[in-house]
Design a protein around this motif. Structure first.
Motif, PDB file in Angstrom:
ATOM      1  N   ALA A   1       0.838  -1.195   0.000  1.00 25.61           N
ATOM      2  CA  ALA A   1       0.000   0.000   0.000  1.00 25.61           C
ATOM      3  C   ALA A   1       0.871   1.242   0.000  1.00 25.61           C
ATOM      4  N   ALA A   2       1.078   1.813  -1.171  1.00 30.36           N
ATOM      5  CA  ALA A   2       1.851   3.045  -1.279  1.00 30.36           C
ATOM      6  C   ALA A   2       0.916   4.227  -1.088  1.00 30.36           C
ATOM      7  N   LYS A   3       1.473   5.336  -0.623  1.00 31.78           N
ATOM      8  CA  LYS A   3       0.633   6.461  -0.225  1.00 31.78           C
ATOM      9  C   LYS A   3       0.829   7.658  -1.141  1.00 31.78           C
ATOM     10  N   LEU A   4      -0.274   8.226  -1.595  1.00 32.16           N
ATOM     11  CA  LEU A   4      -0.286   9.459  -2.371  1.00 32.16           C
ATOM     12  C   LEU A   4      -0.878  10.546  -1.494  1.00 32.16           C
ATOM     13  N   THR A   5      -0.218  11.697  -1.430  1.00 35.20           N
ATOM     14  CA  THR A   5      -0.626  12.750  -0.509  1.00 35.20           C
ATOM     15  C   THR A   5      -0.828  14.060  -1.246  1.00 35.20           C
ATOM     16  N   MET A   6      -1.854  14.808  -0.845  1.00 41.88           N
ATOM     17  CA  MET A   6      -2.182  16.104  -1.440  1.00 41.88           C
ATOM     18  C   MET A   6      -2.112  17.173  -0.365  1.00 41.88           C
ATOM     19  N   VAL A   7      -1.473  18.306  -0.689  1.00 41.75           N
ATOM     20  CA  VAL A   7      -1.455  19.431   0.239  1.00 41.75           C
ATOM     21  C   VAL A   7      -2.221  20.596  -0.367  1.00 41.75           C
ATOM     22  N   LEU A   8      -2.651  21.525   0.489  1.00 37.52           N
ATOM     23  CA  LEU A   8      -3.531  22.611   0.054  1.00 37.52           C
ATOM     24  C   LEU A   8      -3.181  23.888   0.792  1.00 37.52           C
ATOM     25  N   LEU A   9      -3.205  25.005   0.063  1.00 35.28           N
ATOM     26  CA  LEU A   9      -3.046  26.298   0.704  1.00 35.28           C
ATOM     27  C   LEU A   9      -4.372  26.710   1.336  1.00 35.28           C
ATOM     28  N   VAL A  10      -4.321  27.094   2.613  1.00 31.07           N
ATOM     29  CA  VAL A  10      -5.570  27.445   3.293  1.00 31.07           C
ATOM     30  C   VAL A  10      -5.609  28.877   3.791  1.00 31.07           C
ATOM     31  N   SER A  11      -4.472  29.429   4.178  1.00 32.38           N
ATOM     32  CA  SER A  11      -4.526  30.724   4.843  1.00 32.38           C
ATOM     33  C   SER A  11      -4.900  31.859   3.900  1.00 32.38           C
ATOM     34  N   VAL A  12      -4.632  31.684   2.601  1.00 37.11           N
ATOM     35  CA  VAL A  12      -4.944  32.759   1.670  1.00 37.11           C
ATOM     36  C   VAL A  12      -6.272  32.514   0.955  1.00 37.11           C
ATOM     37  N   GLY A  13      -6.959  31.445   1.316  1.00 41.68           N
ATOM     38  CA  GLY A  13      -8.266  31.176   0.733  1.00 41.68           C
ATOM     39  C   GLY A  13      -8.208  30.697  -0.701  1.00 41.68           C
ATOM     40  N   VAL A  14      -7.081  30.152  -1.135  1.00 38.42           N
ATOM     41  CA  VAL A  14      -6.934  29.709  -2.512  1.00 38.42           C
ATOM     42  C   VAL A  14      -7.128  28.201  -2.570  1.00 38.42           C
ATOM     43  N   THR A  15      -8.149  27.767  -3.258  1.00 40.64           N
ATOM     44  CA  THR A  15      -8.365  26.327  -3.457  1.00 40.64           C
ATOM     45  C   THR A  15      -8.635  26.034  -4.921  1.00 40.64           C
ATOM     46  N   GLY A  16      -8.247  26.929  -5.802  1.00 43.94           N
ATOM     47  CA  GLY A  16      -8.541  26.780  -7.221  1.00 43.94           C
ATOM     48  C   GLY A  16      -7.708  25.701  -7.876  1.00 43.94           C
ATOM     49  N   LEU A  17      -7.952  25.482  -9.149  1.00 46.18           N
ATOM     50  CA  LEU A  17      -7.260  24.460  -9.894  1.00 46.18           C
ATOM     51  C   LEU A  17      -5.841  24.908 -10.219  1.00 46.18           C
ATOM     52  N   ALA A  18      -4.945  23.960 -10.294  1.00 45.34           N
ATOM     53  CA  ALA A  18      -3.551  24.262 -10.587  1.00 45.34           C
ATOM     54  C   ALA A  18      -3.294  24.172 -12.087  1.00 45.34           C
ATOM     55  N   SER A  19      -2.041  24.367 -12.471  1.00 40.43           N
ATOM     56  CA  SER A  19      -1.663  24.282 -13.869  1.00 40.43           C
ATOM     57  C   SER A  19      -1.491  22.827 -14.284  1.00 40.43           C
ATOM     58  N   ASP A  20      -1.596  22.588 -15.604  1.00 37.84           N
ATOM     59  CA  ASP A  20      -1.330  21.254 -16.117  1.00 37.84           C
ATOM     60  C   ASP A  20       0.123  20.869 -15.866  1.00 37.84           C
ATOM     61  N   PHE A  21       0.326  19.589 -15.574  1.00 36.59           N
ATOM     62  CA  PHE A  21       1.666  19.022 -15.373  1.00 36.59           C
ATOM     63  C   PHE A  21       1.634  17.689 -16.096  1.00 36.59           C
ATOM     64  N   LEU A  22       1.961  17.701 -17.396  1.00 35.64           N
ATOM     65  CA  LEU A  22       1.626  16.586 -18.267  1.00 35.64           C
ATOM     66  C   LEU A  22       2.787  15.652 -18.587  1.00 35.64           C
ATOM     67  N   MET A  23       3.982  15.990 -18.124  1.00 40.22           N
ATOM     68  CA  MET A  23       5.116  15.106 -18.371  1.00 40.22           C
ATOM     69  C   MET A  23       6.175  15.331 -17.302  1.00 40.22           C
ATOM     70  N   GLU A  24       7.051  14.352 -17.170  1.00 36.94           N
ATOM     71  CA  GLU A  24       8.172  14.489 -16.248  1.00 36.94           C
ATOM     72  C   GLU A  24       9.006  15.707 -16.646  1.00 36.94           C
ATOM     73  N   GLY A  25       9.318  16.562 -15.674  1.00 35.22           N
ATOM     74  CA  GLY A  25      10.076  17.763 -15.981  1.00 35.22           C
ATOM     75  C   GLY A  25       9.238  18.891 -16.532  1.00 35.22           C
ATOM     76  N   VAL A  26       7.919  18.743 -16.519  1.00 33.62           N
ATOM     77  CA  VAL A  26       6.929  19.767 -16.879  1.00 33.62           C
ATOM     78  C   VAL A  26       6.791  19.948 -18.388  1.00 33.62           C
TER      79      VAL A  26
END
Length: 289
Positions: A43-68
């Motif tokens: 059972a490997a673990k995948l973890t997500m972090v989130l910015l909370v203090s600035v009220g930003v929960t919007g979508l991030a940019s695409d990251f479609l390949m290794e090295g961006v």
């Protein structure tokens, strides 16, 4: 891994040079090695972090390949959420256990992320996570929910060794994702038997039949994609293969191969491609010492 000199032959300290896109032997994502792991070793673990203090929960940019990007710069140019002022306020949003069987010191690879994928539930931000044992997962970023899982079939008759750090077998190439039409993304992956797989990111279904790309049993590095051509390289003579650079033209389905002089082809991010369409790969040091 530093002791084997696989990644940085002149490195004197693993602690100083370990890249952020590497994973430890337990399949944990970077920066999470202090966390405790429970339950089945698969059972490997995948973890997500989130910015909370600035009220930003919007979508991030695409990251479609290794090295961006095709140049492998690692620079997410469109990122506007994280800043030096707020990055210290990140907090844990969710964790997800994935049934990933490790091979040697390999397990999960860095997630790739598409911002707006068309799904039956509407546009979703989805991640695709590759596992070394020929696994792929589709993850809903907002909820941390596994929405699909694929374990590739194989034309190989043996699983091979699982204790060889340099040649672990399995899926060693980080896939690449491409937007093929608005809201539609295709995942390109190479399974251990050397076949190119094409899947719909929204549901994990095949968009094309698997086709032989490279000889099976080797160790390909992260895929690159530019102008309809996929690139990779095999390394360290794994599976008895000669180290080579490969290309696959998606339109003509023609495979090209180039075998350079000197040592093996190095660099887990694989080939880089510049704006003029020139492809670059680093080679090793000729006679192995």
């Amino acid at each position: 891994l530093c002791a084997t000199r696989e990644f940085y032959p002149s490195a004197s300290s693993c602690r100083e040079i370990l890249p952020l896109d590497r994973h430890d032997s337990k399949g944990m994502m970077p920066g999470l090695r202090h966390g405790k792991r429970r339950g089945d070793m698969r059972a490997a673990k995948l973890t997500m972090v989130l910015l909370v203090s600035v009220g930003v929960t919007g979508l991030a940019s695409d990251f479609l390949m290794e090295g961006v990007d095709t140049e492998r710069t690692g620079w997410v140019r469109d990122e506007r959420v994280f800043t030096p002022a707020n990055v210290g306020t990140t907090t844990l949003l969710w964790t997800l256990k994935l049934d990933s069987k490790p091979r040697a010191m390999h397990n999960l690879f860095a997630p790739l992320v598409a911002e707006r994928v068309t799904t039956p539930e509407g546009p979703r931000e989805l991640a695709v996570v590759a596992g070394v044992s020929d696994d792929l997962w589709g993850i809903d970023i907002a909820t941390g929910r596994e929405i699909w899982h694929r374990r590739f079939d194989s034309t190989l008759t043996s699983e091979g060794r699982t204790d060889d750090t340099l040649c672990p077998g399995g899926q060693t190439a980080v896939p690449v994702v491409a937007q093929t039409s608005p809201g539609v993304y295709t995942i390109y992956a190479v399974s251990w038997d050397g076949r190119l797989r094409q899947l719909n990111l929204a549901d994990g279904t095949d968009t094309a039949q698997p086709e032989l790309f490279i000889p099976g049993g080797g160790k390909p590095y992260a895929l690159n994609l530019q102008n309809g051509v996929i690139y990779t390289a095999t390394a360290q003579g794994c599976g008895g293969l000669t180290n080579a650079f490969y290309s696959f033209d998606l339109a003509t389905r023609v495979v090209g191969a180039f075998i350079p002089a000197g040592g093996g082809l190095w660099g887990r991010r694989g080939a880089s491609v510049d704006a003029q369409g020139r492809v670059f790969l680093g080679t090793g040091d000729a006679m192995f010492d």
